[in-house]
Design an enzyme around this catalytic site. Structure first.
Site, PDB file in Angstrom:
ATOM      1  CB  THR A 325      -0.934   0.007   1.233  1.00 34.03           C
ATOM      2  OG1 THR A 325      -1.732  -1.168   1.209  1.00 34.03           O
ATOM      3  CG2 THR A 325      -1.826   1.229   1.236  1.00 34.03           C
ATOM      4  CD  GLN A 377      -3.774  -7.695  -1.660  1.00 32.38           C
ATOM      5  OE1 GLN A 377      -3.565  -6.597  -1.164  1.00 32.38           O
ATOM      6  NE2 GLN A 377      -3.119  -8.798  -1.286  1.00 32.38           N
ATOM      7  CB  CYS A 413      -5.352  -5.839   5.174  1.00 31.58           C
ATOM      8  SG  CYS A 413      -5.145  -4.103   5.605  1.00 31.58           S
ATOM      9  CE  LYS A 453       0.903 -10.612   1.520  1.00 31.81           C
ATOM     10  NZ  LYS A 453       0.702 -10.298   2.951  1.00 31.81           N
ATOM     11  CG  HIS A 498       2.749 -11.886   6.931  1.00 32.11           C
ATOM     12  ND1 HIS A 498       2.479 -10.535   6.928  1.00 32.11           N
ATOM     13  CD2 HIS A 498       3.863 -12.033   7.687  1.00 32.11           C
ATOM     14  CE1 HIS A 498       3.384  -9.899   7.646  1.00 32.11           C
ATOM     15  NE2 HIS A 498       4.233 -10.792   8.119  1.00 32.11           N
ATOM     16  CG  ASP A 541      10.871 -11.587   9.619  1.00 41.66           C
ATOM     17  OD1 ASP A 541      10.456 -10.414   9.631  1.00 41.66           O
ATOM     18  OD2 ASP A 541      10.551 -12.431  10.476  1.00 41.66           O
TER      19      ASP A 541
END
Length: 696
Positions: A325, A377, A413, A453, A498, A541
């Site tokens: 974003t 997305q 998100c 995602k 994630h 990471d």
């Protein structure tokens, strides 16, 4: 062996400076402070904390005053005379004397500042380097010819001076500049005619070639945008699916007996569904309204395409730039592609804004031809909105141009505005709703696959997606998800996980062991039921080429989606592809900044507004890139993202400048490529700790 404390970047002693380091940037706070219209400033979810008293809430509000709760970047327009856009392009104005803007080109040009010069790669090698503002008191540099500037700041003479010939990036790429006389690089595409009148020039050969090859793709046509804004855009696929979905929900809601197991599963008769039962608030909402549909949308929807008939995504061994974003715009994606990124995805767009024809939202789907594998997305929680947005994308972008390879549903998100609307990571707690969204999107998009995602869960310490991910393979027996007797959901084409929960944000390292558990669960179901293998990417990471391949080998993922690592060092994709650590030089980094500036001008425009929009996003990029610690000054490799450096100097003047955390220095770097920033223009970074000037 490093002499630094744990959690501190192991910088060689000779490069450390004896002054306090600035506070580490807060990525959690910055994540929600992007576009003020689409995202509110993030804070801890109120449901995760005890309710505060009125006095406590008032004190917190006062403490937040002055923070970047509403970063607004007004458009900087031409000073003085405002030239009519039609006249600027070399044409005639249909309004004639009634036009509000001036039609005198000579008068307009006389009122404007000198035109700009866009440096080339060769110019970058010759550029002088401005002194960092933060280095005035204790400078490690030995620059020559320093002069006073900006109320005490020092700079090397001619810091932005380039002696190259004027060139316009739009003209170079397309053979024509749409901004004409308003272009800040006008002499690159203008000349005096026999009468001594300044006229615009067009490279017809290049223009013809680009008409075939194409420039930026995925532009929504004016007719469709008008229909969306007036709610006259017919959505037959969404309407048919929503009707089936509503009937199914009503049937299940009235079915008896209904009981809840100890594990929280809701059972309707003999059928069991994980998670709470929920009915959309908008089950009777109809987007088609009473207006006549577009001609192209009047046909009866085709028979839904089966999952096995969809295009398969071959992502093994490819690099994937995460949708980011604010900073993940088209110029930044082009920069990452130039460094070797294979898969790119546009910034997250809200389904409701897509359906309302929002200009800003539809600008997020633009694709450059250099992006080899590109996706869009979507975030949303309502079936009509999400499926409807997917249908418009399928019809307007896929069917008419083929500029979309996949559409990603955001289930990760964490920011409050998105989460509290039931979108983003909130969908992980409502699997039935998620199933219906995936099934509807899959039907609306035809052969284009749906990807997803996710995060590992919502609450810290409660990872849940290992149960969710295997269910997202295959397709239900009735063609819609969540129905009785389902074998699986209308399947996704790829998944990204994630390795943190929504509540963790960036406070802990990504859990790659859990990611491996989830990958194993999906692969086991594929093997058991002989299902096609889909790509699974991890996220979290990744900061070096070495760590990337070690992570892939240990976790079993097909690749790692790179997010913050790409923001801090866009050249990470080169490291990944070449299986090495790149001790990139300061001049090589500056060349990347030059590319970004050129890509930005090509995308945002070469007029005054476009130049300063490019400047804004270039400074956004520098607000991450300054955090890079050069490999050559580290005692231990590879570098780690979670290790914070103390104050340090670089190996040369430019490397020191690029490490400056002062936002005013980022503006000065932008001036090396985009000319002086207007007096009325200012940059407020997402990370407030960098706004030293505003702190007085």
């Amino acid at each position: 062996m490093s002499t630094q404390q744990p959690g501190t970047a192991p910088i060689k002693p000779e490069y450390l400076l004896h002054r306090p380091a600035q506070p580490a940037p807060d990525d959690d706070a910055a994540e929600g402070s992007g576009n003020i219209r689409r995202h509110a400033r993030d804070s801890r979810d109120a449901r995760d904390e005890p309710r505060k008293s009125k006095a406590e809430r008032k004190a917190e509000k006062k403490a937040r005053s002055g923070m970047n709760t509403g970063r607004r970047f007004g458009k900087v327009r031409d000073a003085g005379v405002q030239l009519c856009y039609a006249i600027a392009g070399g044409g005639g104005c249909e309004y004639g004397e009634k036009c509000r803007n001036n039609h005198d080109v000579s008068l307009y040009l006389a009122s404007q500042p000198p035109e700009l010069r866009l440096p080339t790669a060769e110019d970058v090698k010759r550029m002088s380097v401005p002194l960092p503002l933060e280095s005035q008191d204790e400078s490690p540099m030995e620059g020559e010819g320093k002069t006073e500037r900006d109320g005490g700041a020092t700079a090397t003479e001619g810091e932005a001076a380039v002696k190259s010939e004027t060139r316009c990036p739009l003209f170079d790429e397309l053979g024509v500049c749409q901004f004409g006389f308003r272009c800040r690089y006008l002499s690159a595409h203008s000349k005096l005619n026999e009468s001594g009148v300044l006229t615009l020039v067009t490279d017809e050969d290049k223009r013809a070639r680009m008409a075939v090859a194409g420039a930026e793709m995925n532009r929504l046509n004016a007719e469709a945008q008008k229909a969306l804004r007036s709610k006259k855009y017919a959505l037959p696929i969404m309407s048919a699916y929503h009707k089936e979905d509503t009937k199914d929900l009503a049937k299940r809601a009235t079915k008896a007996p209904v009981r809840v197991t100890e594990g929280g599963a809701v059972i309707f008769g003999e059928a069991e569904q994980e998670g709470p039962m929920e009915v959309d608030d908008d089950v009777v909402e109809k987007r088609t309204g009473d207006a006549a549909p577009l001609e192209a949308a009047e046909d009866t929807p085709d028979v839904p395409m089966r999952w096995t008939e969809k295009k398969r995504l071959q992502w093994e061994g490819k690099t994937y730039l995460a949708p980011l974003t604010t900073v993940g715009n088209l110029p930044f994606r082009r920069l990452c592609v130039s460094y070797g990124a294979d898969i790119t995805c546009g910034e997250m767009g809200l389904a409701t804004s897509f359906l309302s024809g929002g200009k800003e939202e539809w600008s997020l789907v633009r694709r450059h031809p250099s992006e080899r594998m590109f996706g869009i997305q979507i975030a949303g929680s309502k079936v009509p909105a999400v499926v409807g947005a997917a249908e418009v994308i399928g019809r307007e972008l896929v069917d008419k141009g083929g500029g979309v390879d996949f559409v990603d549903l955001n289930c990760g998100c964490p920011i409050d505005l998105v989460f509290k609307s039931g979108s983003g990571s909130a969908l992980l707690d409502t699997p039935a709703r998620l199933a219906r969204l995936v099934a509807g999107m899959s039907r609306a998009l035809g052969e284009v696959p749906v990807t997803i995602k996710m995060r590992t869960g919502v609450k810290e310490g409660r990872n849940t997606v290992h149960k969710l991910m295997p269910r997202m393979l295959g397709e239900g027996t009735k063609g819609s998800a969540g129905t009785e007797g389902e074998k699986g959901w209308m399947g996704v084409g790829a998944m990204t996980l994630h390795g943190r929960t929504r509540q963790q944000r960036y406070t802990k390292l990504a859990d790659w062991e859990y990611i491996k558990t989830c990958v194993d669960a999906v692969r086991a179901r594929e093997a058991d039921e002989d299902l096609p293998r889909i790509p699974i990417f991890g996220n979290g990471d990744c900061y070096s080429g070495t760590a990337y391949w070690d992570t892939v080998a240990a976790s079993g993922v097909d690749g790692v989606m790179v997010a913050r690592g790409a923001l801090i060092k866009p050249w990470i994709f080169t490291e990944i592809n070449e299986h090495r650590e790149w001790d990139i030089s300061s001049r090589e980094r500056l060349e990347g900044i030059r590319k970004y500036a050129e890509f930005g001008l090509t995308h945002f425009g070469t007029d005054t507004a476009g130049v300063n929009t490019t400047r804004r996003y270039l400074c956004e990029a520098l607000s991450f890139q300054y955090r890079y610690v050069p490999l050559g000054i580290l005692e231990v490799l590879p570098a780690k993202m979670n290790e914070r450096p103390g104050a340090f100097r670089g190996r040369d003047d430019l490397e020191t400048l690029l490490a400056s955390g002062d936002s005013r220095d980022w503006v000065r770097i932008s001036e090396m490529f985009l000319g002086p920033a207007p007096e009325e223009w200012s940059f407020v970074p997402k990370h407030r700790s960098n706004a030293y000037e505003s702190q007085g």
